[in-house]
Design a protein around this motif. Sequence first.
Motif, PDB file in Angstrom:
ATOM      1  N   LEU A  35       7.554  53.839   9.322  1.00 38.83           N
ATOM      2  CA  LEU A  35       8.123  52.756  10.180  1.00 38.83           C
ATOM      3  C   LEU A  35       7.545  51.642  10.581  1.00 38.83           C
ATOM      4  N   ILE A  36       7.756  50.414  10.478  1.00 36.11           N
ATOM      5  CA  ILE A  36       7.424  49.049  10.975  1.00 36.11           C
ATOM      6  C   ILE A  36       8.051  49.400  12.545  1.00 36.11           C
ATOM      7  N   ALA A  37       6.912  48.608  13.882  1.00 31.91           N
ATOM      8  CA  ALA A  37       7.934  48.629  14.329  1.00 31.91           C
ATOM      9  C   ALA A  37       6.894  48.010  16.367  1.00 31.91           C
ATOM     10  N   GLY A  38       7.393  47.693  17.034  1.00 38.08           N
ATOM     11  CA  GLY A  38       6.567  47.222  17.826  1.00 38.08           C
ATOM     12  C   GLY A  38       7.688  45.498  18.211  1.00 38.08           C
ATOM     13  N   PRO A  39       6.716  45.353  19.560  1.00 40.35           N
ATOM     14  CA  PRO A  39       7.548  43.719  20.216  1.00 40.35           C
ATOM     15  C   PRO A  39       7.805  42.974  19.224  1.00 40.35           C
ATOM     16  N   CYS A  40       8.278  41.778  19.865  1.00 42.91           N
ATOM     17  CA  CYS A  40       8.852  40.794  18.684  1.00 42.91           C
ATOM     18  C   CYS A  40       7.374  39.769  18.861  1.00 42.91           C
ATOM     19  N   VAL A  41       6.979  39.647  20.132  1.00 38.40           N
ATOM     20  CA  VAL A  41       5.007  38.987  19.839  1.00 38.40           C
ATOM     21  C   VAL A  41       4.275  39.053  20.887  1.00 38.40           C
ATOM     22  N   VAL A  42       2.626  39.155  20.525  1.00 39.76           N
ATOM     23  CA  VAL A  42       2.309  39.356  21.630  1.00 39.76           C
ATOM     24  C   VAL A  42       2.497  38.408  22.751  1.00 39.76           C
ATOM     25  N   GLU A  43       2.802  39.355  23.992  1.00 45.18           N
ATOM     26  CA  GLU A  43       2.747  38.992  25.428  1.00 45.18           C
ATOM     27  C   GLU A  43       2.027  38.887  26.060  1.00 45.18           C
TER      28      GLU A  43
ATOM     29  N   LYS B 255       3.356  46.418  14.545  1.00 47.22           N
ATOM     30  CA  LYS B 255       3.440  45.760  14.639  1.00 47.22           C
ATOM     31  C   LYS B 255       4.554  43.515  15.601  1.00 47.22           C
ATOM     32  N   ALA B 256       3.843  43.315  15.460  1.00 49.46           N
ATOM     33  CA  ALA B 256       3.897  42.016  16.900  1.00 49.46           C
ATOM     34  C   ALA B 256       2.951  40.872  16.242  1.00 49.46           C
ATOM     35  N   SER B 257       4.187  39.714  16.430  1.00 48.73           N
ATOM     36  CA  SER B 257       3.271  38.479  15.753  1.00 48.73           C
ATOM     37  C   SER B 257       2.421  37.642  16.935  1.00 48.73           C
ATOM     38  N   TYR B 258       1.332  36.873  16.132  1.00 47.49           N
ATOM     39  CA  TYR B 258       0.226  36.225  17.036  1.00 47.49           C
ATOM     40  C   TYR B 258       1.401  34.947  17.082  1.00 47.49           C
ATOM     41  N   ARG B 259       2.380  34.126  16.710  1.00 49.57           N
ATOM     42  CA  ARG B 259       2.932  33.379  16.648  1.00 49.57           C
ATOM     43  C   ARG B 259       3.556  33.010  16.253  1.00 49.57           C
ATOM     44  N   LYS B 260       5.056  32.704  16.520  1.00 49.17           N
ATOM     45  CA  LYS B 260       5.737  32.431  15.860  1.00 49.17           C
ATOM     46  C   LYS B 260       6.729  30.773  16.114  1.00 49.17           C
ATOM     47  N   ALA B 261       6.260  30.430  14.900  1.00 49.27           N
ATOM     48  CA  ALA B 261       6.578  29.605  14.859  1.00 49.27           C
ATOM     49  C   ALA B 261       7.949  28.790  14.224  1.00 49.27           C
ATOM     50  N   ASN B 262       8.661  30.094  14.272  1.00 45.96           N
ATOM     51  CA  ASN B 262       9.640  29.531  13.355  1.00 45.96           C
ATOM     52  C   ASN B 262      11.246  29.443  15.349  1.00 45.96           C
ATOM     53  N   ARG B 263      10.728  29.079  16.384  1.00 44.34           N
ATOM     54  CA  ARG B 263      11.592  28.758  17.453  1.00 44.34           C
ATOM     55  C   ARG B 263      13.034  28.248  17.437  1.00 44.34           C
TER      56      ARG B 263
ATOM     57  N   SER C 100      14.646  26.627  19.816  1.00 35.37           N
ATOM     58  CA  SER C 100      14.201  25.616  21.025  1.00 35.37           C
ATOM     59  C   SER C 100      13.057  25.333  20.947  1.00 35.37           C
ATOM     60  N   ALA C 101      11.980  23.715  21.222  1.00 31.28           N
ATOM     61  CA  ALA C 101      10.702  23.594  21.650  1.00 31.28           C
ATOM     62  C   ALA C 101      10.043  24.133  22.918  1.00 31.28           C
ATOM     63  N   ASN C 102      11.431  24.796  23.481  1.00 34.12           N
ATOM     64  CA  ASN C 102      10.719  25.603  24.928  1.00 34.12           C
ATOM     65  C   ASN C 102      10.705  26.819  24.629  1.00 34.12           C
ATOM     66  N   SER C 103      10.412  27.239  23.528  1.00 37.21           N
ATOM     67  CA  SER C 103      10.686  28.761  23.438  1.00 37.21           C
ATOM     68  C   SER C 103       9.491  28.758  23.658  1.00 37.21           C
ATOM     69  N   PHE C 104       8.887  30.570  23.773  1.00 33.11           N
ATOM     70  CA  PHE C 104       7.586  30.845  24.285  1.00 33.11           C
ATOM     71  C   PHE C 104       7.376  31.078  22.624  1.00 33.11           C
ATOM     72  N   THR C 105       5.948  31.044  21.858  1.00 33.56           N
ATOM     73  CA  THR C 105       5.503  30.809  21.115  1.00 33.56           C
ATOM     74  C   THR C 105       3.884  32.292  20.889  1.00 33.56           C
ATOM     75  N   GLY C 106       3.645  32.342  21.950  1.00 28.76           N
ATOM     76  CA  GLY C 106       2.406  32.854  22.232  1.00 28.76           C
ATOM     77  C   GLY C 106       1.293  32.882  22.661  1.00 28.76           C
TER      78      GLY C 106
ATOM     79  N   SER D 242      11.258  36.532  23.377  1.00 30.82           N
ATOM     80  CA  SER D 242      10.457  36.153  22.080  1.00 30.82           C
ATOM     81  C   SER D 242      11.895  37.282  22.078  1.00 30.82           C
ATOM     82  N   ASP D 243      13.443  36.606  21.363  1.00 29.88           N
ATOM     83  CA  ASP D 243      14.181  38.303  20.314  1.00 29.88           C
ATOM     84  C   ASP D 243      14.163  39.038  20.942  1.00 29.88           C
ATOM     85  N   GLY D 244      14.836  38.839  22.618  1.00 31.46           N
ATOM     86  CA  GLY D 244      15.034  40.121  23.590  1.00 31.46           C
ATOM     87  C   GLY D 244      16.351  40.312  23.527  1.00 31.46           C
ATOM     88  N   ALA D 245      17.206  39.535  22.674  1.00 29.38           N
ATOM     89  CA  ALA D 245      18.864  39.908  22.293  1.00 29.38           C
ATOM     90  C   ALA D 245      19.155  40.460  21.133  1.00 29.38           C
TER      91      ALA D 245
END
Length: 277
Positions: free
Chosen positions: A21-29, A55-63, A65-71, A247-250
């Motif tokens: 299993l690879i699991a965790g949040p989308c991004v480090v909040e 798993k967690a992304s340290y940065r979300k570069a592929n958002r 919207s420019a207003n989305s949280f990236t890390g 990020s990616d809550g949906a």
Amino acid sequence: MKNFLADLFSNQSYNKNNFFLIAGPCVVESKDLVFEIAETVSGLCRKLEIPYVFKASYRKANRTSANSFTGLGDISGLEIIKSVGTQFQLPTTSDIHAHEEAAIAAEYIDILQIPAFLCRQTDLLEAAAQTGKIVNVKKGQFLSGPSMKFAAEKIANMGNDKIMLTDRGNTFGYQDLVVDYRNITWMREIGYPVIMDCTHSLQQPNQTGGVTGGNPQLIGTISKAAIATGAEGLFIETHPNPAVAKSDGANMLQLNLLEDLLYQLVEIRYAVAKQYS
């Protein structure tokens, strides 16, 4: 299990017939959030003898919207991920988006993940390979399973055969994805461990509001079918309260729903283990 995976999980007690299993949040909040998730998931995996990668992304570069949280910042995010691995004795992974990130991220994490949209990016694949780390390549939404052999070859040609391939569905129209389970069989034939991304395969991208939608209620369906068709690993993003995730809550599975799903998946895996061993 491939030798490099056996080495990766060498300090964990697990059933050799199980999936990993690879699991965790989308991004480090925040540090508190990732530690809460890692503690919960690692406890479940120990109980069910499932090998686990945080798993967690340290940065979300592929958002979208420019207003989305990236890390929280690259190094801050990577340091938090590394601290999770140290605290809970877990291997860790995060995605990288440019070739210059590979060597930096490799100092903190065990598996470099290549995003689906970048799976044909030769310099990125080669830079990841040169770190000597395990490289997990997500299949592009625009590609078939068999075509992933070319991504794998780019890594292997650099002298690194520690490769994993992940399916995350195929684009269907403008705002949906579908999963073709033939791709699991076809990618297994390439010769590397195959993972099903049960989260992003349920995305509904390109929403007019600038935030990606999803169908997390179907994560169980996707994951059960993936185990039944031979996936060696599952990728599931999870969060205590997806409604407030940055990020990616949906798309994420609510954390308190994971335990029941894992029990079901273990039963399916044991039922089909002989067929895919």
